[in-house]
Scaffold this motif. Structure first.
Motif, mmCIF file in Angstrom:
data_model
loop_
_atom_site.group_PDB
_atom_site.id
_atom_site.type_symbol
_atom_site.label_atom_id
_atom_site.label_comp_id
_atom_site.label_asym_id
_atom_site.label_seq_id
_atom_site.Cartn_x
_atom_site.Cartn_y
_atom_site.Cartn_z
ATOM 1 N N MET A 118 73.417 56.696 -20.154
ATOM 2 C CA MET A 118 74.417 56.973 -19.188
ATOM 3 C C MET A 118 73.984 57.643 -17.697
ATOM 4 S SD MET A 118 77.621 56.718 -19.605
ATOM 5 C CE MET A 118 79.191 57.161 -19.296
ATOM 6 N N GLU A 119 72.870 58.227 -17.980
ATOM 7 C CA GLU A 119 72.128 58.727 -16.535
ATOM 8 C C GLU A 119 72.025 57.672 -15.562
ATOM 9 O OE1 GLU A 119 68.280 60.891 -14.993
ATOM 10 O OE2 GLU A 119 69.130 61.723 -16.885
ATOM 11 N N LEU A 120 71.381 56.608 -16.125
ATOM 12 C CA LEU A 120 71.290 55.402 -15.083
ATOM 13 C C LEU A 120 72.844 54.977 -14.432
ATOM 14 C CD1 LEU A 120 69.223 53.520 -13.695
ATOM 15 C CD2 LEU A 120 69.410 52.182 -15.501
ATOM 16 N N ALA A 121 73.781 54.778 -15.251
ATOM 17 C CA ALA A 121 75.079 54.319 -14.784
ATOM 18 C C ALA A 121 75.672 55.473 -13.837
ATOM 19 C CB ALA A 121 76.028 54.223 -16.078
ATOM 20 N N ASP A 122 75.470 56.683 -14.046
ATOM 21 C CA ASP A 122 75.815 57.734 -13.210
ATOM 22 C C ASP A 122 75.058 57.604 -11.871
ATOM 23 O OD1 ASP A 122 77.618 58.553 -15.046
ATOM 24 O OD2 ASP A 122 76.303 60.311 -15.772
ATOM 25 N N ARG A 123 73.962 57.376 -11.714
ATOM 26 C CA ARG A 123 73.197 57.330 -10.661
ATOM 27 C C ARG A 123 73.397 55.982 -9.706
ATOM 28 N NH1 ARG A 123 66.651 58.590 -11.276
ATOM 29 N NH2 ARG A 123 66.930 60.944 -11.420
ATOM 30 N N ALA A 124 73.964 54.890 -10.544
ATOM 31 C CA ALA A 124 74.535 53.842 -9.884
ATOM 32 C C ALA A 124 75.734 53.835 -9.116
ATOM 33 C CB ALA A 124 74.528 52.744 -10.912
ATOM 34 N N VAL A 125 76.687 54.626 -9.905
ATOM 35 C CA VAL A 125 77.972 55.068 -9.378
ATOM 36 C C VAL A 125 77.674 55.661 -7.941
ATOM 37 C CG1 VAL A 125 79.979 56.091 -9.811
ATOM 38 C CG2 VAL A 125 79.097 54.481 -11.476
ATOM 39 N N GLY A 126 76.825 56.960 -8.335
ATOM 40 C CA GLY A 126 76.728 57.604 -7.048
ATOM 41 C C GLY A 126 76.144 56.761 -5.939
ATOM 42 N N LEU A 127 75.113 56.155 -6.103
ATOM 43 C CA LEU A 127 74.480 55.478 -5.112
ATOM 44 C C LEU A 127 75.550 54.390 -4.437
ATOM 45 C CD1 LEU A 127 72.049 54.474 -3.417
ATOM 46 C CD2 LEU A 127 71.750 52.640 -5.273
ATOM 47 N N LEU A 128 76.400 53.787 -5.283
ATOM 48 C CA LEU A 128 77.536 53.044 -4.839
ATOM 49 C C LEU A 128 78.526 53.779 -3.962
ATOM 50 C CD1 LEU A 128 78.894 50.181 -4.725
ATOM 51 C CD2 LEU A 128 80.151 50.789 -6.569
ATOM 52 N N LEU A 129 78.925 54.864 -4.356
ATOM 53 C CA LEU A 129 79.949 55.829 -3.553
ATOM 54 C C LEU A 129 79.246 56.279 -2.378
ATOM 55 C CD1 LEU A 129 81.704 57.793 -6.363
ATOM 56 C CD2 LEU A 129 82.543 55.825 -5.065
ATOM 57 N N SER A 130 77.972 56.581 -2.433
ATOM 58 C CA SER A 130 77.463 57.242 -1.121
ATOM 59 C C SER A 130 77.219 56.034 -0.203
ATOM 60 C CB SER A 130 76.114 57.659 -1.420
ATOM 61 O OG SER A 130 76.234 58.849 -2.216
ATOM 62 N N SER A 131 76.953 54.729 -0.748
ATOM 63 C CA SER A 131 76.673 53.740 0.422
ATOM 64 C C SER A 131 77.935 53.434 0.942
ATOM 65 C CB SER A 131 76.072 52.647 -0.166
ATOM 66 O OG SER A 131 76.685 52.086 -1.170
ATOM 67 N N ILE A 132 79.117 53.110 0.068
ATOM 68 C CA ILE A 132 80.235 53.084 0.740
ATOM 69 C C ILE A 132 80.842 54.059 1.750
ATOM 70 C CG2 ILE A 132 82.882 53.009 0.138
ATOM 71 C CD1 ILE A 132 81.907 51.165 -2.376
ATOM 72 N N SER A 133 80.659 55.221 1.260
ATOM 73 C CA SER A 133 81.118 56.300 2.259
ATOM 74 C C SER A 133 80.409 56.158 3.583
ATOM 75 C CB SER A 133 80.832 57.725 1.534
ATOM 76 O OG SER A 133 81.599 57.707 0.465
#
Length: 80
Positions: A1-16
């Motif tokens: 689950m940690e890898l999925a959280d990192r992917a979502v965090g990276l996606l949200l950071s790049s969109i922002s």
């Protein structure tokens, strides 16, 4: 689950970061560029520079208020 959280965090950071860069260029740099330059066709008119953030803020506050109201109502039902 940690890898999925990192992917979502990276996606949200790049969109922002993309939205911040676009808006900063639109509001701060674009007014100093000639109006007949080709870059102007990729941006909305300057009138929307205030309307878009205000609309987004009002929408966000409205949704947040509805969420808080629902949580309060659910917590009152559990106590009763």
């Amino acid at each position: 689950m940690e890898l999925a959280d990192r992917a979502v965090g990276l996606l949200l950071s790049s969109i922002s970061l993309s939205i911040f860069t676009y808006y900063t260029f639109w509001v701060i740099i674009l007014p100093f560029v000639d109006s007949d330059h080709f870059i102007h066709k990729y941006f909305l008119p300057q009138d929307y520079a205030i309307l878009v953030p205000v609309f987004a803020g009002v929408t966000l506050l409205s949704l947040l208020s509805v969420f808080i109201g629902m949580v309060i109502l659910k917590s009152k039902k559990k106590k009763a």
